[in-house]
Design a protein around this motif. Structure first.
Motif, PDB file in Angstrom:
ATOM      1  N   VAL A   1       8.287   2.920   4.933  1.00 41.16           N
ATOM      2  CA  VAL A   1       9.666   2.524   4.639  1.00 41.16           C
ATOM      3  C   VAL A   1      10.529   3.738   4.319  1.00 41.16           C
ATOM      4  N   ARG A   2       9.997   4.657   3.534  1.00 45.71           N
ATOM      5  CA  ARG A   2      10.778   5.830   3.127  1.00 45.71           C
ATOM      6  C   ARG A   2      10.835   6.908   4.198  1.00 45.71           C
ATOM      7  N   GLY A   3       9.866   6.897   5.106  1.00 44.82           N
ATOM      8  CA  GLY A   3       9.861   7.908   6.152  1.00 44.82           C
ATOM      9  C   GLY A   3       9.358   9.254   5.695  1.00 44.82           C
ATOM     10  N   VAL A   4       8.628   9.302   4.581  1.00 41.64           N
ATOM     11  CA  VAL A   4       8.066  10.537   4.054  1.00 41.64           C
ATOM     12  C   VAL A   4       6.821  10.187   3.262  1.00 41.64           C
ATOM     13  N   ASN A   5       5.858  11.100   3.217  1.00 39.21           N
ATOM     14  CA  ASN A   5       4.634  10.847   2.467  1.00 39.21           C
ATOM     15  C   ASN A   5       4.961  10.655   0.992  1.00 39.21           C
ATOM     16  N   CYS A   6       4.532   9.523   0.432  1.00 31.43           N
ATOM     17  CA  CYS A   6       4.872   9.171  -0.948  1.00 31.43           C
ATOM     18  C   CYS A   6       3.665   9.210  -1.887  1.00 31.43           C
TER      19      CYS A   6
ATOM     20  N   SER B   1       0.836  -1.203   0.000  1.00 36.11           N
ATOM     21  CA  SER B   1       0.000   0.000   0.000  1.00 36.11           C
ATOM     22  C   SER B   1       0.870   1.251   0.000  1.00 36.11           C
ATOM     23  N   ARG B   2       0.268   2.384  -0.355  1.00 38.36           N
ATOM     24  CA  ARG B   2       1.002   3.654  -0.346  1.00 38.36           C
ATOM     25  C   ARG B   2       1.499   3.987   1.058  1.00 38.36           C
ATOM     26  N   SER B   3       0.666   3.741   2.065  1.00 37.89           N
ATOM     27  CA  SER B   3       1.068   4.089   3.428  1.00 37.89           C
ATOM     28  C   SER B   3       2.256   3.243   3.891  1.00 37.89           C
ATOM     29  N   ARG B   4       2.313   1.999   3.443  1.00 38.88           N
ATOM     30  CA  ARG B   4       3.454   1.158   3.821  1.00 38.88           C
ATOM     31  C   ARG B   4       4.716   1.609   3.092  1.00 38.88           C
TER      32      ARG B   4
ATOM     33  N   TYR C   1       0.336  17.909  -2.791  1.00 40.10           N
ATOM     34  CA  TYR C   1       1.331  16.854  -2.617  1.00 40.10           C
ATOM     35  C   TYR C   1       2.551  17.366  -1.877  1.00 40.10           C
ATOM     36  N   ALA C   2       3.370  16.420  -1.452  1.00 37.02           N
ATOM     37  CA  ALA C   2       4.606  16.750  -0.755  1.00 37.02           C
ATOM     38  C   ALA C   2       5.576  17.426  -1.707  1.00 37.02           C
ATOM     39  N   SER C   3       6.599  18.066  -1.135  1.00 35.14           N
ATOM     40  CA  SER C   3       7.511  18.855  -1.950  1.00 35.14           C
ATOM     41  C   SER C   3       8.250  18.011  -2.963  1.00 35.14           C
ATOM     42  N   ASP C   4       8.653  16.777  -2.609  1.00 43.36           N
ATOM     43  CA  ASP C   4       9.386  15.985  -3.592  1.00 43.36           C
ATOM     44  C   ASP C   4       8.472  15.518  -4.706  1.00 43.36           C
ATOM     45  N   THR C   5       7.146  15.557  -4.491  1.00 40.00           N
ATOM     46  CA  THR C   5       6.200  15.215  -5.540  1.00 40.00           C
ATOM     47  C   THR C   5       6.199  16.264  -6.625  1.00 40.00           C
ATOM     48  N   ASN C   6       6.188  17.530  -6.224  1.00 43.40           N
ATOM     49  CA  ASN C   6       6.149  18.595  -7.209  1.00 43.40           C
ATOM     50  C   ASN C   6       7.345  18.525  -8.133  1.00 43.40           C
ATOM     51  N   ALA C   7       8.485  18.201  -7.564  1.00 44.83           N
ATOM     52  CA  ALA C   7       9.665  18.074  -8.402  1.00 44.83           C
ATOM     53  C   ALA C   7       9.521  16.891  -9.320  1.00 44.83           C
TER      54      ALA C   7
END
Length: 211
Positions: free
Chosen positions: A119-124, A112-115, A199-205
């Motif tokens: 693992v990554r420690g950031v909203n994906c 799942s997205r939450s899992r 979305y999170a900042s790394d998403t925009n990039a």
């Protein structure tokens, strides 16, 4: 005026080359055998012979068996020439965030997205949407306990990575932390993103990159 020869009367290797030049995804041996009206073994043998011939000749392309089928690929040592032609010198890569997320999906699937976020420690969520849009991951049912949508890598992922199957992935899974062990401190149980949510900042990039 001469008649067009029947498919079964065509030379097998040239016919295979002609078909494989126009496919947009790996072509399975069974399908090739059906459309060329030949036994599968004859087709399989011809494909392997062609692959060997291209390698011996040092051609700029190669014929590979990937994702359950066969397709032409640029030979690695000439990739720079193709990239220069298609991208005019620009690099088209997934961001580090996207690559990390894709790796987690590949080794923990179905997940799942939450899992993945655990693992990554950031909203994906946003990065996952980017991977979905590019066809590298797809839905794989729901998690019985939570009803969360599960995701797995696609045949397109195998194709782009040049893999026959997931069993050819490098042995990296032991180095990924177990999501369950850290899940209590993460986003598990938080509703997944909606299509119009920020979305999170790394998403925009990520959404600005090309693959």
């Amino acid at each position: 005026m001469s008649e067009t020869p029947a498919v079964a009367d065509l030379g097998l290797k040239p016919a295979l080359e002609a078909v494989l030049m126009v496919v947009d995804e790996p072509a399975a041996e069974e399908h090739l055998a059906k459309i060329l009206e030949r036994p599968r073994k004859a087709v399989a043998d011809a494909l392997r012979e062609l692959a060997d011939e291209y390698a011996v000749q040092g051609r700029g392309f190669e014929l590979r068996a990937v994702a359950g089928g066969w397709r032409f690929y640029t030979r690695p040592q000439y990739a720079a020439a193709v990239e220069s032609f298609l991208l005019d010198g620009r690099q088209a890569r997934l961001t580090q965030a996207a690559l990390e997320t894709l790796a987690v999906v590949a080794y923990r699937q179905p997940v799942s997205r939450s899992r993945v976020s655990a693992v990554r420690g950031v909203n994906c969520d946003g990065v996952m949407r980017t991977l979905l849009q590019r066809g590298l991951v797809g839905e794989a049912g729901t998690e019985p306990e939570t009803g969360a949508i599960l995701y797995r890598t696609t045949n397109y992922f195998l194709e782009r990575m040049g893999l026959r199957g997931l069993d050819e992935l490098p042995e990296l899974a032991p180095f990924l932390p177990e999501a369950d062990a850290i899940e209590a401190e993460t986003l598990e149980g938080v509703p997944s993103f909606e299509a119009d949510a920020p979305y999170a900042s790394d998403t925009n990039a990520d959404d600005k990159t090309e693959f």
